[in-house]
Design a protein around this motif. Sequence first.
Motif, PDB file in Angstrom:
ATOM      1  N   UNK A 134       0.826  -1.218   0.000  1.00 12.88           N
ATOM      2  CA  UNK A 134       0.000   0.000   0.000  1.00 12.88           C
ATOM      3  C   UNK A 134       0.856   1.263   0.000  1.00 12.88           C
ATOM      4  N   UNK A 135       2.135   1.108   0.311  1.00 14.07           N
ATOM      5  CA  UNK A 135       3.031   2.265   0.374  1.00 14.07           C
ATOM      6  C   UNK A 135       3.958   2.334  -0.840  1.00 14.07           C
ATOM      7  N   UNK A 136       3.706   1.542  -1.859  1.00 16.65           N
ATOM      8  CA  UNK A 136       4.553   1.547  -3.056  1.00 16.65           C
ATOM      9  C   UNK A 136       3.677   1.568  -4.296  1.00 16.65           C
ATOM     10  N   UNK A 137       4.184   2.214  -5.344  1.00 11.05           N
ATOM     11  CA  UNK A 137       3.410   2.316  -6.581  1.00 11.05           C
ATOM     12  C   UNK A 137       4.018   1.489  -7.710  1.00 11.05           C
ATOM     13  N   UNK A 138       4.989   0.634  -7.396  1.00  4.27           N
ATOM     14  CA  UNK A 138       5.534  -0.253  -8.416  1.00  4.27           C
ATOM     15  C   UNK A 138       4.428  -1.162  -8.956  1.00  4.27           C
ATOM     16  N   UNK A 139       4.413  -1.374 -10.268  1.00  8.12           N
ATOM     17  CA  UNK A 139       3.500  -2.351 -10.828  1.00  8.12           C
ATOM     18  C   UNK A 139       3.914  -3.754 -10.431  1.00  8.12           C
ATOM     19  N   UNK A 140       3.007  -4.694 -10.595  1.00  6.63           N
ATOM     20  CA  UNK A 140       3.278  -6.076 -10.195  1.00  6.63           C
ATOM     21  C   UNK A 140       4.509  -6.638 -10.917  1.00  6.63           C
ATOM     22  N   UNK A 141       4.690  -6.285 -12.176  1.00  4.93           N
ATOM     23  CA  UNK A 141       5.827  -6.809 -12.928  1.00  4.93           C
ATOM     24  C   UNK A 141       7.139  -6.412 -12.280  1.00  4.93           C
ATOM     25  N   UNK A 142       7.346  -5.107 -12.095  1.00  5.35           N
ATOM     26  CA  UNK A 142       8.616  -4.646 -11.535  1.00  5.35           C
ATOM     27  C   UNK A 142       8.780  -5.109 -10.091  1.00  5.35           C
ATOM     28  N   UNK A 143       7.683  -5.141  -9.344  1.00  2.00           N
ATOM     29  CA  UNK A 143       7.767  -5.613  -7.951  1.00  2.00           C
ATOM     30  C   UNK A 143       8.269  -7.048  -7.893  1.00  2.00           C
ATOM     31  N   UNK A 144       7.699  -7.914  -8.707  1.00  2.00           N
ATOM     32  CA  UNK A 144       8.102  -9.320  -8.677  1.00  2.00           C
ATOM     33  C   UNK A 144       9.521  -9.504  -9.184  1.00  2.00           C
ATOM     34  N   UNK A 145       9.918  -8.726 -10.178  1.00  2.00           N
ATOM     35  CA  UNK A 145      11.292  -8.821 -10.685  1.00  2.00           C
ATOM     36  C   UNK A 145      12.293  -8.480  -9.582  1.00  2.00           C
ATOM     37  N   UNK A 146      12.070  -7.360  -8.882  1.00  2.00           N
ATOM     38  CA  UNK A 146      13.054  -6.965  -7.866  1.00  2.00           C
ATOM     39  C   UNK A 146      12.986  -7.891  -6.655  1.00  2.00           C
ATOM     40  N   UNK A 147      11.804  -8.385  -6.317  1.00  2.00           N
ATOM     41  CA  UNK A 147      11.712  -9.322  -5.190  1.00  2.00           C
ATOM     42  C   UNK A 147      12.396 -10.644  -5.521  1.00  2.00           C
ATOM     43  N   UNK A 148      12.221 -11.140  -6.729  1.00  2.00           N
ATOM     44  CA  UNK A 148      12.917 -12.369  -7.124  1.00  2.00           C
ATOM     45  C   UNK A 148      14.420 -12.188  -7.039  1.00  2.00           C
ATOM     46  N   UNK A 149      14.928 -11.073  -7.550  1.00  2.00           N
ATOM     47  CA  UNK A 149      16.367 -10.834  -7.488  1.00  2.00           C
ATOM     48  C   UNK A 149      16.880 -10.747  -6.064  1.00  2.00           C
ATOM     49  N   UNK A 150      16.125 -10.053  -5.206  1.00  2.00           N
ATOM     50  CA  UNK A 150      16.545  -9.919  -3.809  1.00  2.00           C
ATOM     51  C   UNK A 150      16.561 -11.261  -3.106  1.00  2.00           C
ATOM     52  N   UNK A 151      15.588 -12.112  -3.402  1.00  2.00           N
ATOM     53  CA  UNK A 151      15.522 -13.425  -2.752  1.00  2.00           C
ATOM     54  C   UNK A 151      16.672 -14.314  -3.219  1.00  2.00           C
ATOM     55  N   UNK A 152      17.098 -14.166  -4.470  1.00  2.00           N
ATOM     56  CA  UNK A 152      18.331 -14.852  -4.900  1.00  2.00           C
ATOM     57  C   UNK A 152      19.499 -14.394  -4.042  1.00  2.00           C
ATOM     58  N   UNK A 153      19.601 -13.088  -3.834  1.00  2.52           N
ATOM     59  CA  UNK A 153      20.729 -12.544  -3.074  1.00  2.52           C
ATOM     60  C   UNK A 153      20.773 -13.065  -1.648  1.00  2.52           C
ATOM     61  N   UNK A 154      19.612 -13.246  -1.021  1.00  6.21           N
ATOM     62  CA  UNK A 154      19.609 -13.743   0.361  1.00  6.21           C
ATOM     63  C   UNK A 154      19.651 -15.261   0.421  1.00  6.21           C
ATOM     64  N   UNK A 155      19.516 -15.922  -0.729  1.00  8.10           N
ATOM     65  CA  UNK A 155      19.689 -17.375  -0.779  1.00  8.10           C
ATOM     66  C   UNK A 155      18.503 -18.177  -0.294  1.00  8.10           C
ATOM     67  N   UNK A 156      17.267 -17.658  -0.487  1.00  6.38           N
ATOM     68  CA  UNK A 156      16.077 -18.311   0.055  1.00  6.38           C
ATOM     69  C   UNK A 156      15.375 -19.109  -1.037  1.00  6.38           C
TER      70      UNK A 156
END
Length: 232
Positions: free
Chosen positions: A23-45
């Motif tokens: 609710x506090x971000x205006x990223x579209x679902x596409x960009x949100x999922x792209x950056x979340x996927x990349x971040x989760x790779x970085x943390x190794x989950x």
Amino acid sequence: MSITETDPEFAQYSAAFVEETLRHASLGDHDRLVVQLGAVVAVGAHGTFRELLGSALDGPVTPVEAKEVVYQAVAYVGFARAGDFLGIVNETLTARGVELPLPGQSTSTPEDRLERGREVQGAVVGTERLDAMYDNATPDTLHFQRFLTGNCFGDTVGRAGLDLRTRELLTFAVLVALGGADAQVRGHVAGNLQVGNTRADLLDVLTVLVPWIGYPRTLNGLAAVNEGAPAA
């Protein structure tokens, strides 16, 4: 047993917090999922990656884009970590009936990768800074600059499949989530501004990453944004 059965209170407030961040971000679902996927790779989950990947492929992220997220992450976290996630993507796509390999997305060849890399790297860091990086490199370290140009930017960032603006948001997300890369995070705050992203875009990325990477790394990223893209 699922976490909703073993830890119902935790599951409830964690899910509610994820919704609160959205609710506090205006990223579209596409960009949100792209950056979340990349971040989760970085943390190794691995488990979280599988869940997010399923949502991404059910929604706005194509198989090519999902692969490109992992390919790009290799430049920042190394193949030793990212290789497992490439396997997860391949398993998931195969289970969904997607034929592999996917169409190639390379925009360079072994012969022109340095030239292509300088073009892409210059677009991100600026040609003057790029020239200075080469001018300031000592003879025994020049090969690292060539690695960055040819491999990171020519082989990887310059690929098709994701546009450069999205790739810079992805790079920022991966570096923030990785931790211990403060100088590189600051550099890619500047790189994001260079390719047309804004302070608001970077704050949106941090906002949707909080539940996945925690507060210390998020706040370190926020400090880099405040330094390199201060509020008006």
